[in-house]
Design an enzyme around this catalytic site. Structure first.
Site, PDB file in Angstrom:
ATOM      1  N   SER A 255       0.386  -1.295  -0.110  1.00 38.41           N
ATOM      2  CA  SER A 255       0.030   0.183   0.042  1.00 38.41           C
ATOM      3  C   SER A 255       0.763   1.570  -0.310  1.00 38.41           C
ATOM      4  CB  SER A 255      -0.839  -0.278   0.865  1.00 38.41           C
ATOM      5  OG  SER A 255      -1.620   1.521   1.390  1.00 38.41           O
TER       6      SER A 255
ATOM      7  N   TYR B 132      -1.558  -1.133  10.549  1.00 36.32           N
ATOM      8  CA  TYR B 132      -1.972  -1.199   9.624  1.00 36.32           C
ATOM      9  C   TYR B 132      -0.929  -1.025   8.586  1.00 36.32           C
ATOM     10  CZ  TYR B 132      -3.774  -1.294   4.670  1.00 36.32           C
ATOM     11  OH  TYR B 132      -3.915  -1.897   3.338  1.00 36.32           O
TER      12      TYR B 132
HETATM   13  N1  LIG Z   1      -9.064  -1.650  -0.929  1.00 31.70           N
HETATM   14  C1  LIG Z   1      -7.505  -0.836  -0.854  1.00 31.70           C
HETATM   15  O1  LIG Z   1      -8.184   0.394  -0.458  1.00 31.70           O
HETATM   16  C2  LIG Z   1      -6.361  -1.360  -0.304  1.00 31.70           C
HETATM   17  C3  LIG Z   1      -5.266  -0.503  -1.052  1.00 31.70           C
HETATM   18  C4  LIG Z   1      -3.893  -0.949  -0.532  1.00 31.70           C
HETATM   19  C5  LIG Z   1      -3.541  -1.789  -0.454  1.00 31.70           C
HETATM   20  N2  LIG Z   1      -4.897  -2.871  -0.336  1.00 31.70           N
HETATM   21  C6  LIG Z   1      -4.161  -4.466   0.229  1.00 31.70           C
HETATM   22  O2  LIG Z   1      -4.619  -5.261  -1.341  1.00 31.70           O
HETATM   23  C7  LIG Z   1      -5.586  -6.785  -0.087  1.00 31.70           C
HETATM   24  C8  LIG Z   1      -6.503  -6.566  -0.295  1.00 31.70           C
HETATM   25  O3  LIG Z   1      -6.807  -5.518   0.199  1.00 31.70           O
HETATM   26  P1  LIG Z   1      -8.867  -5.438   0.305  1.00 31.70           P
HETATM   27  O4  LIG Z   1      -9.649  -3.907  -0.013  1.00 31.70           O
HETATM   28  O5  LIG Z   1      -9.405  -6.591  -1.378  1.00 31.70           O
HETATM   29  O6  LIG Z   1      -9.964  -6.336   0.925  1.00 31.70           O
HETATM   30  P2  LIG Z   1     -10.988  -6.322   1.952  1.00 31.70           P
HETATM   31  O7  LIG Z   1     -12.184  -6.538   1.008  1.00 31.70           O
HETATM   32  O8  LIG Z   1     -11.140  -6.312   2.881  1.00 31.70           O
HETATM   33  O9  LIG Z   1     -10.732  -8.020   1.523  1.00 31.70           O
HETATM   34  C9  LIG Z   1      -9.743  -8.704   2.696  1.00 31.70           C
HETATM   35  C10 LIG Z   1      -9.777 -10.603   1.927  1.00 31.70           C
HETATM   36  O10 LIG Z   1      -8.668 -10.866   3.219  1.00 31.70           O
HETATM   37  C11 LIG Z   1      -8.668 -11.885   3.523  1.00 31.70           C
HETATM   38  N3  LIG Z   1      -8.103 -12.156   4.490  1.00 31.70           N
HETATM   39  C12 LIG Z   1      -8.428 -11.415   5.651  1.00 31.70           C
HETATM   40  N4  LIG Z   1      -8.067 -11.610   6.817  1.00 31.70           N
HETATM   41  C13 LIG Z   1      -7.480 -12.949   6.392  1.00 31.70           C
HETATM   42  C14 LIG Z   1      -6.547 -14.218   6.849  1.00 31.70           C
HETATM   43  N5  LIG Z   1      -5.631 -14.071   8.241  1.00 31.70           N
HETATM   44  N6  LIG Z   1      -6.365 -14.990   6.195  1.00 31.70           N
HETATM   45  C15 LIG Z   1      -6.147 -15.272   5.167  1.00 31.70           C
HETATM   46  N7  LIG Z   1      -7.444 -14.125   4.298  1.00 31.70           N
HETATM   47  C16 LIG Z   1      -7.693 -13.083   5.167  1.00 31.70           C
HETATM   48  C17 LIG Z   1     -10.256 -11.483   3.902  1.00 31.70           C
HETATM   49  O11 LIG Z   1     -10.936 -13.099   3.907  1.00 31.70           O
HETATM   50  P3  LIG Z   1     -12.680 -12.950   4.586  1.00 31.70           P
HETATM   51  O12 LIG Z   1     -13.694 -12.602   3.984  1.00 31.70           O
HETATM   52  O13 LIG Z   1     -12.233 -14.446   5.603  1.00 31.70           O
HETATM   53  O14 LIG Z   1     -11.948 -12.179   5.893  1.00 31.70           O
HETATM   54  C18 LIG Z   1     -11.507 -11.033   2.553  1.00 31.70           C
HETATM   55  O15 LIG Z   1     -10.743 -12.761   2.024  1.00 31.70           O
HETATM   56  C19 LIG Z   1      -5.061  -6.009   1.598  1.00 31.70           C
HETATM   57  O16 LIG Z   1      -3.570  -6.766   1.172  1.00 31.70           O
HETATM   58  C20 LIG Z   1      -5.670  -4.695   1.704  1.00 31.70           C
HETATM   59  O17 LIG Z   1      -4.157  -4.547   2.426  1.00 31.70           O
HETATM   60  C21 LIG Z   1      -5.917  -2.276  -0.171  1.00 31.70           C
END
Ligand SMILES: NC(=O)c1ccc[n+]([C@@H]2O[C@H](COP(=O)([O-])OP(=O)(O)OC[C@H]3O[C@@H](n4cnc5c(N)ncnc54)[C@H](OP(=O)(O)O)[C@@H]3O)[C@@H](O)[C@H]2O)c1
Length: 242
Positions: free
Chosen positions: A126, A139
């Protein structure tokens, strides 16, 4: 690296960016996509193999690895983000357990397969790994740790033919930042940007408009130069990794 006919594993694959990455890998002709999830996953595409994998559980990760014969690309995508103010140590530990140690545990477990394929590790990080966002400091710390880990693994695994890439994501429209009212890119466009960067061989991938705006300055900057300078200290054989 071209994704066609490749085998890809994505953690946190049931929603958000992870789900978009599964769809994009299939669209690009991946031979097999392993979808790591905590719960059950329904999928219509026979190229998708669901894997039960909480990234904090070594036993679950190892059981999942027993089902995988070969792997070209590991995408460490699973993550959590909780608003905090650094007053609660448990919140900090939770972030480190998933966003930092979870990625490292999964990487260690699948590294033998990636060595064999001369594959790639892609860590979804990120912009807040580069500068803390004080509404989500725990985070930010966990993503900074994962970014630093990415730099070390990149240097340590280079001699073994495994590439390690950082994805520097800006705001993406997923459950993670619901309620944070700022311009966000779609998860589908982020997934396209991530695979485009991987296919172009970029070590740091900036897959959305917010992150792209700083890509050029980052690549020409002092921190990148220092990373390259420090990488020269990596031992040729990193047998201890994995
Ligand atoms: N969205 C943003 O703006 C953003 C920005 C920068 C970076 N990111 C990064 O991109 C990645 C994906 O984010 P996203 O936005 O798609 O988030 P999201 O919609 O909240 O999805 C998070 C995913 O991670 C899984 N997860 C959480 N804890 C876990 C664990 N202990 N073991 C296995 N799976 C787990 C969740 O599974 P469950 O459904 O079981 O909870 C879900 O599939 C993350 O690493 C996040 O930090 C996102």
């Amino acid at each position: 690296m071209n994704i066609t006919n490749k085998t890809v594993l994505i953690t946190g694959a049931n929603r958000g960016i992870g789900k978009a990455l599964v769809d994009e890998a299939l669209r690009r002709g991946a031979k097999r996509v392993y979808a790591g999830t905590r719960g059950a996953l329904q999928t219509a595409d026979e190229r998708v193999t669901p894997l039960t994998m909480d990234v904090t559980s070594i036993s679950q990760i190892k059981r999942a690895a027993d089902e995988v014969d070969s792997l070209d690309v590991l995408i460490n995508n699973a993550g959590i983000a909780i608003y905090d103010d650094l007053s609660n140590l448990e919140v900090i530990e939770k972030h480190l357990a998933v966003n930092f140690l979870g990625s490292l545990k999964v990487t260690h477990t699948f590294l033998p397969l990636l060595r064999r394929s001369q594959g790639a590790i892609v860590n979804n990080l990120s912009l807040v790994a580069l500068a803390a966002l004080p509404v989500i400091p725990a985070y930010s710390i966990s993503k900074a740790a994962a970014f630093n880990m990415t730099q070390s693994l990149r240097a340590l695994l280079a001699s073994q033919g495994v590439t390690v890439r950082a994805v520097v994501l800006g705001p993406i429209d997923t459950d993670m930042n619901r309620g944070f009212e700022i311009p966000k890119a779609s998860p589908e466009s982020a997934a396209v940007g991530i695979f485009d960067g991987l296919e172009k061989g970029e070590e740091d991938i900036f897959p959305d408009p917010a992150s792209q705006s700083m890509a050029e300055a980052w690549r020409a900057g002092a921190v990148k130069a220092l990373e390259h300078q420090f990488a020269a200290f990596a031992p040729d054989s990193a047998a201890r990794v994995g």
